[in-house]
Design a protein around this motif. Structure first.
Motif, PDB file in Angstrom:
ATOM      1  N   ARG A  65      95.120  -6.142 -77.927  1.00 16.91           N
ATOM      2  CA  ARG A  65      95.664  -7.270 -78.685  1.00 16.91           C
ATOM      3  C   ARG A  65      95.642  -7.087 -80.205  1.00 16.91           C
ATOM      4  NH1 ARG A  65      97.086 -11.109 -75.242  1.00 16.91           N
ATOM      5  NH2 ARG A  65      95.801 -11.491 -73.428  1.00 16.91           N
ATOM      6  N   MET A  67      97.166  -5.225 -83.717  1.00 14.66           N
ATOM      7  CA  MET A  67      98.577  -5.042 -84.082  1.00 14.66           C
ATOM      8  C   MET A  67      99.163  -3.777 -83.482  1.00 14.66           C
ATOM      9  SD  MET A  67      99.263  -6.340 -87.891  1.00 14.66           S
ATOM     10  CE  MET A  67      98.568  -7.879 -88.487  1.00 14.66           C
ATOM     11  N   TYR A  68     100.443  -3.856 -83.166  1.00 11.19           N
ATOM     12  CA  TYR A  68     101.143  -2.791 -82.449  1.00 11.19           C
ATOM     13  C   TYR A  68     102.342  -2.351 -83.291  1.00 11.19           C
ATOM     14  CZ  TYR A  68     102.671  -0.323 -78.264  1.00 11.19           C
ATOM     15  OH  TYR A  68     103.007   0.644 -77.369  1.00 11.19           O
ATOM     16  N   SER A  71     106.201  -4.387 -83.415  1.00 10.25           N
ATOM     17  CA  SER A  71     106.020  -5.829 -83.214  1.00 10.25           C
ATOM     18  C   SER A  71     105.076  -6.411 -84.268  1.00 10.25           C
ATOM     19  CB  SER A  71     105.502  -6.126 -81.806  1.00 10.25           C
ATOM     20  OG  SER A  71     104.221  -5.577 -81.637  1.00 10.25           O
ATOM     21  N   TYR A  74     106.075  -9.090 -86.830  1.00 12.19           N
ATOM     22  CA  TYR A  74     106.357 -10.496 -86.493  1.00 12.19           C
ATOM     23  C   TYR A  74     105.136 -11.213 -85.937  1.00 12.19           C
ATOM     24  CZ  TYR A  74     110.953  -8.473 -87.006  1.00 12.19           C
ATOM     25  OH  TYR A  74     112.038  -7.816 -87.507  1.00 12.19           O
ATOM     26  N   THR A  75     103.931 -10.744 -86.292  1.00 14.31           N
ATOM     27  CA  THR A  75     102.746 -11.354 -85.675  1.00 14.31           C
ATOM     28  C   THR A  75     102.500 -12.785 -86.123  1.00 14.31           C
ATOM     29  OG1 THR A  75     101.494 -10.225 -87.369  1.00 14.31           O
ATOM     30  CG2 THR A  75     101.354  -9.319 -85.155  1.00 14.31           C
ATOM     31  N   TRP A  79     106.742 -16.939 -81.062  1.00 12.23           N
ATOM     32  CA  TRP A  79     108.023 -16.440 -80.556  1.00 12.23           C
ATOM     33  C   TRP A  79     108.885 -17.538 -79.961  1.00 12.23           C
ATOM     34  CZ3 TRP A  79     110.566 -11.835 -80.851  1.00 12.23           C
ATOM     35  CH2 TRP A  79     109.873 -10.806 -81.487  1.00 12.23           C
ATOM     36  N   ILE A 106     115.292  -7.686 -87.784  1.00 18.43           N
ATOM     37  CA  ILE A 106     115.070  -7.425 -86.362  1.00 18.43           C
ATOM     38  C   ILE A 106     116.011  -6.353 -85.798  1.00 18.43           C
ATOM     39  CG2 ILE A 106     116.551  -9.375 -85.630  1.00 18.43           C
ATOM     40  CD1 ILE A 106     113.373  -8.172 -83.793  1.00 18.43           C
ATOM     41  N   VAL A 107     117.244  -6.288 -86.300  1.00 12.95           N
ATOM     42  CA  VAL A 107     118.172  -5.289 -85.757  1.00 12.95           C
ATOM     43  C   VAL A 107     117.634  -3.882 -86.014  1.00 12.95           C
ATOM     44  CG1 VAL A 107     120.467  -4.262 -85.985  1.00 12.95           C
ATOM     45  CG2 VAL A 107     120.230  -6.749 -85.809  1.00 12.95           C
ATOM     46  N   VAL A 109     114.532  -3.019 -86.701  1.00 14.39           N
ATOM     47  CA  VAL A 109     113.278  -2.812 -85.976  1.00 14.39           C
ATOM     48  C   VAL A 109     113.564  -2.469 -84.512  1.00 14.39           C
ATOM     49  CG1 VAL A 109     111.223  -4.000 -85.094  1.00 14.39           C
ATOM     50  CG2 VAL A 109     111.843  -4.222 -87.501  1.00 14.39           C
ATOM     51  N   LEU A 110     114.511  -3.190 -83.893  1.00 11.81           N
ATOM     52  CA  LEU A 110     114.830  -2.898 -82.490  1.00 11.81           C
ATOM     53  C   LEU A 110     115.460  -1.510 -82.331  1.00 11.81           C
ATOM     54  CD1 LEU A 110     116.143  -6.309 -81.082  1.00 11.81           C
ATOM     55  CD2 LEU A 110     114.088  -5.076 -80.371  1.00 11.81           C
ATOM     56  N   GLN A 111     116.248  -1.118 -83.318  1.00  6.06           N
ATOM     57  CA  GLN A 111     116.832   0.231 -83.265  1.00  6.06           C
ATOM     58  C   GLN A 111     115.734   1.288 -83.308  1.00  6.06           C
ATOM     59  OE1 GLN A 111     119.503  -0.249 -86.563  1.00  6.06           O
ATOM     60  NE2 GLN A 111     121.323  -0.326 -85.251  1.00  6.06           N
ATOM     61  N   TYR A 113     112.515   0.876 -82.683  1.00  6.05           N
ATOM     62  CA  TYR A 113     111.656   0.725 -81.511  1.00  6.05           C
ATOM     63  C   TYR A 113     112.314   1.380 -80.298  1.00  6.05           C
ATOM     64  CZ  TYR A 113     108.843  -1.641 -77.921  1.00  6.05           C
ATOM     65  OH  TYR A 113     108.025  -1.934 -76.855  1.00  6.05           O
ATOM     66  N   LYS A 117     111.063   4.639 -78.183  1.00  2.00           N
ATOM     67  CA  LYS A 117     110.761   4.606 -76.742  1.00  2.00           C
ATOM     68  C   LYS A 117     111.510   5.721 -76.014  1.00  2.00           C
ATOM     69  CE  LYS A 117     111.130   0.323 -75.076  1.00  2.00           C
ATOM     70  NZ  LYS A 117     110.847  -0.810 -74.161  1.00  2.00           N
TER      71      LYS A 117
ATOM     72  N   ARG B  65      95.079 -17.207 -84.096  1.00  2.00           N
ATOM     73  CA  ARG B  65      95.550 -16.191 -83.147  1.00  2.00           C
ATOM     74  C   ARG B  65      95.003 -16.321 -81.725  1.00  2.00           C
ATOM     75  NH1 ARG B  65      98.651 -12.735 -85.896  1.00  2.00           N
ATOM     76  NH2 ARG B  65      98.043 -12.206 -88.009  1.00  2.00           N
ATOM     77  N   SER B  71     103.343 -20.848 -75.427  1.00  2.00           N
ATOM     78  CA  SER B  71     103.511 -19.411 -75.632  1.00  2.00           C
ATOM     79  C   SER B  71     102.410 -18.627 -74.913  1.00  2.00           C
ATOM     80  CB  SER B  71     103.521 -19.070 -77.117  1.00  2.00           C
ATOM     81  OG  SER B  71     102.275 -19.359 -77.699  1.00  2.00           O
ATOM     82  N   ASN B  78     104.908  -7.632 -74.725  1.00  2.00           N
ATOM     83  CA  ASN B  78     105.334  -7.186 -76.035  1.00  2.00           C
ATOM     84  C   ASN B  78     106.740  -7.766 -76.192  1.00  2.00           C
ATOM     85  OD1 ASN B  78     106.459  -5.925 -78.245  1.00  2.00           O
ATOM     86  ND2 ASN B  78     105.563  -3.926 -77.781  1.00  2.00           N
ATOM     87  N   TRP B  79     106.877  -8.720 -77.096  1.00  2.00           N
ATOM     88  CA  TRP B  79     108.136  -9.447 -77.207  1.00  2.00           C
ATOM     89  C   TRP B  79     109.332  -8.536 -77.467  1.00  2.00           C
ATOM     90  CZ3 TRP B  79     109.594 -14.431 -76.279  1.00  2.00           C
ATOM     91  CH2 TRP B  79     108.566 -15.303 -75.919  1.00  2.00           C
ATOM     92  N   LEU B  80     109.087  -7.434 -78.162  1.00  2.00           N
ATOM     93  CA  LEU B  80     110.212  -6.547 -78.450  1.00  2.00           C
ATOM     94  C   LEU B  80     110.825  -6.002 -77.160  1.00  2.00           C
ATOM     95  CD1 LEU B  80     109.013  -4.568 -81.585  1.00  2.00           C
ATOM     96  CD2 LEU B  80     110.553  -6.534 -81.482  1.00  2.00           C
ATOM     97  N   LEU B  83     113.720  -8.138 -75.796  1.00  2.00           N
ATOM     98  CA  LEU B  83     114.948  -8.249 -76.591  1.00  2.00           C
ATOM     99  C   LEU B  83     115.796  -6.994 -76.419  1.00  2.00           C
ATOM    100  CD1 LEU B  83     113.453  -9.663 -79.927  1.00  2.00           C
ATOM    101  CD2 LEU B  83     114.354 -10.937 -77.977  1.00  2.00           C
ATOM    102  N   LEU B  85     119.573  -5.024 -78.001  1.00  2.00           N
ATOM    103  CA  LEU B  85     120.685  -5.036 -78.957  1.00  2.00           C
ATOM    104  C   LEU B  85     121.990  -4.829 -78.215  1.00  2.00           C
ATOM    105  CD1 LEU B  85     119.525  -2.837 -81.970  1.00  2.00           C
ATOM    106  CD2 LEU B  85     119.969  -5.299 -81.958  1.00  2.00           C
ATOM    107  N   SER B  92     126.569  -7.265 -89.063  1.00  2.00           N
ATOM    108  CA  SER B  92     125.552  -6.248 -88.778  1.00  2.00           C
ATOM    109  C   SER B  92     126.017  -5.299 -87.672  1.00  2.00           C
ATOM    110  CB  SER B  92     124.237  -6.909 -88.360  1.00  2.00           C
ATOM    111  OG  SER B  92     124.315  -7.378 -87.026  1.00  2.00           O
ATOM    112  N   HIS B  94     125.644  -5.847 -84.636  1.00  2.00           N
ATOM    113  CA  HIS B  94     124.746  -5.982 -83.487  1.00  2.00           C
ATOM    114  C   HIS B  94     124.354  -7.438 -83.254  1.00  2.00           C
ATOM    115  CE1 HIS B  94     124.102  -1.731 -84.457  1.00  2.00           C
ATOM    116  NE2 HIS B  94     123.939  -1.607 -83.163  1.00  2.00           N
ATOM    117  N   VAL B  96     121.341  -9.698 -81.071  1.00  2.00           N
ATOM    118  CA  VAL B  96     120.094  -9.580 -80.321  1.00  2.00           C
ATOM    119  C   VAL B  96     120.152 -10.521 -79.130  1.00  2.00           C
ATOM    120  CG1 VAL B  96     117.583  -9.787 -80.433  1.00  2.00           C
ATOM    121  CG2 VAL B  96     118.856  -9.056 -82.455  1.00  2.00           C
TER     122      VAL B  96
END
Lengths: 297, 297
Positions: A65, A67-68, A71, A74-75, A79, A106-107, A109-111, A113, A117, B65, B71, B78-80, B83, B85, B92, B94, B96
């Motif tokens: 739990r 920080m990761y 993500s 956005y802690t 959400w 977010i765009v 970050v998702l790219q 992330y 992966k 926290r 929630s 992991n919320w990411l 999500l 794209l 943008s 894109h 989400v």
């Protein structure tokens, strides 16, 4: 971990083991109370992103739990506040949508992330207690030791210096009615010693030194280098740790800092730390190669 | 908090103060190390939802926290990862989207969360340290005291029994080189005493007793009732706390449990606890009204 290290190592990818977050030290065997070390895991999770960017494969040994990577940005969000329900024609009658405006960046970050992966270069491993941590660190060290100087250790976790041996621990919850609490804790053996000497003797090893008193910082960093014979200490003071660190080695001291202007632009000190360390790692590998060559000739 | 209590009180809405999560006790004034109490905030955050469902206004005094109503159901995500794209025609390039299938029950959760926000019946307040907690508890108690018996206290937080007085605390990080650690902690004064006697003497007060040893549980719950003269102790054992509790009052003991079958259906013990306590609160208010009437006649 061994498989991950082998896979990436065989392709010539450098592997860094990052430790991140604080360790938990139980005061009772059926634990209600514990001693903890202050650490959100910010440094470790941010650093993981920059190591991935630099092409490293990352074993991310982190407190459950904490920080990761990715993500972490956005802690502070709940959400649920970023989601909204809109009517739809499907069976539930509702569709969930994201309020993109509430998640700045977010765009991108998702790219990042997603591509991380896909690359398979991040291996997350979790710990909770000090004892979890110590076992996993040893296992990880042995897993990457075959990579020789291509392996890096970036020991950013806040590891407890003290613990209560299982034999001296009360089984049940300490009763408050028994009066004031007297706790005696033993010192945790320093793992840096066997790590540098035995577990991964050819690796490039970075430890951290966090102090609250700036006047003893550099002296203590130098003392750690002398004691453990590793390569780098990243020295920092609690209050300024997000904008200022000193990279201490046996031969030099480099100050890295983030100016206020850079901060408003979103520059993070970890970006500078990793850039510096990657360059040092490169020259460390080169020097070893030269030495090996010299020995062979 | 006073305004929130006044607003809801004036409409005849009952107000519950829920405390949730563990307190942090610093060992140094510039804190690197601290003593913590095991608590994810699961009990408190789940209970908040059921109190809101029962029509209460809720002051949710919780550890920063720790788990939060609604929630909390997705804390392992992991919320990411939920999500994705997709290409879009906007600037943008894109958009989400949410992978709804990865968030079971999300439509209902968002509906409940949305209607709760609209009702304005949830006031979140955060604490970190024991000292934050103690100050906020007193302020909250005084804020709701004007509601008399319409106020309830549901003290589910895991509050430390021990602390180090500021005057005895080292300023800087304790150095590990100074040898084994000897800590002496004083007992925290029990706040239940002034709360029941002075701060909100007409309120309906529920405390919690968590033990690891089942054999002393009921005896210790009864002792707490005798010492503080409040209305209810919810007694539970660490290992079984999610499926079994005992509601202990001066006159009876009620066992509440969730069967394995209920568990698979998603029934939570907090639903049963809150149903039980709301009924007791109703009869508590009724009894007081009768007493008042008898005194007036």
């Amino acid at each position: 971990m061994a498989e991950f290290a082998r896979d990436h190592g065989s392709r010539g990818t450098r592997v860094v083991l990052i430790t991140s977050g604080g360790t938990k030290v139980p005061l009772e065997s059926r634990t209600v109370r514990f001693l903890d070390n202050f650490s959100s895991g910010r440094r470790g999770s941010a650093s993981a992103e920059y190591f991935l960017q630099a092409g490293y494969a990352v074993i991310f040994l982190h407190r459950h739990r904490s920080m990761y990577p990715y993500s972490r940005r956005y802690t502070s969000h709940n959400w649920l506040d970023t989601l909204r329900l809109v009517p739809s024609s499907d069976s539930s009658g509702h569709q969930v949508q994201v309020e993109q405006s509430q998640l700045p960046g977010i765009v991108r970050v998702l790219q990042e992330y997603g591509s991380m992966k896909e690359s398979g270069r991040l291996l997350p491993v979790e710990f909770n207690t000090l004892s979890d941590y110590l076992h996993l660190l040893q296992a990880a060290a042995q897993a990457v030791s075959s990579l020789g100087s291509n392996a890096m250790f970036y020991l950013a976790a806040a590891v407890s210096d003290f613990y209560i041996p299982a034999s001296e621990m009360p089984e049940h919850k300490i009763q408050s009615s028994s009066g004031p609490l007297q706790i005696t804790m033993k010192m945790v053996p320093k793992m840096l010693s066997p790590l540098v000497k035995d577990w991964a003797p050819k690796a490039f090893v970075i430890s951290f030194k966090l102090e609250t008193d700036p006047s003893i910082l550099i002296e203590r960093a130098r003392k750690a280098l002398a004691t453990y014979s590793h390569q780098v200490v990243v020295a920092n003071v609690l209050d300024s740790r997000r904008s200022y660190v000193v990279i201490v080695t046996n031969t030099d001291e480099a100050n890295l800092s983030v100016s206020e202007q850079e901060e408003t632009l979103g520059v993070e000190i970890e970006e500078k730390i990793i850039k510096d360390l990657v360059a040092r790692h490169t020259s460390f590998i080169g020097n070893l190669d030269e030495k090996n060559l010299a020995c062979k000739n």
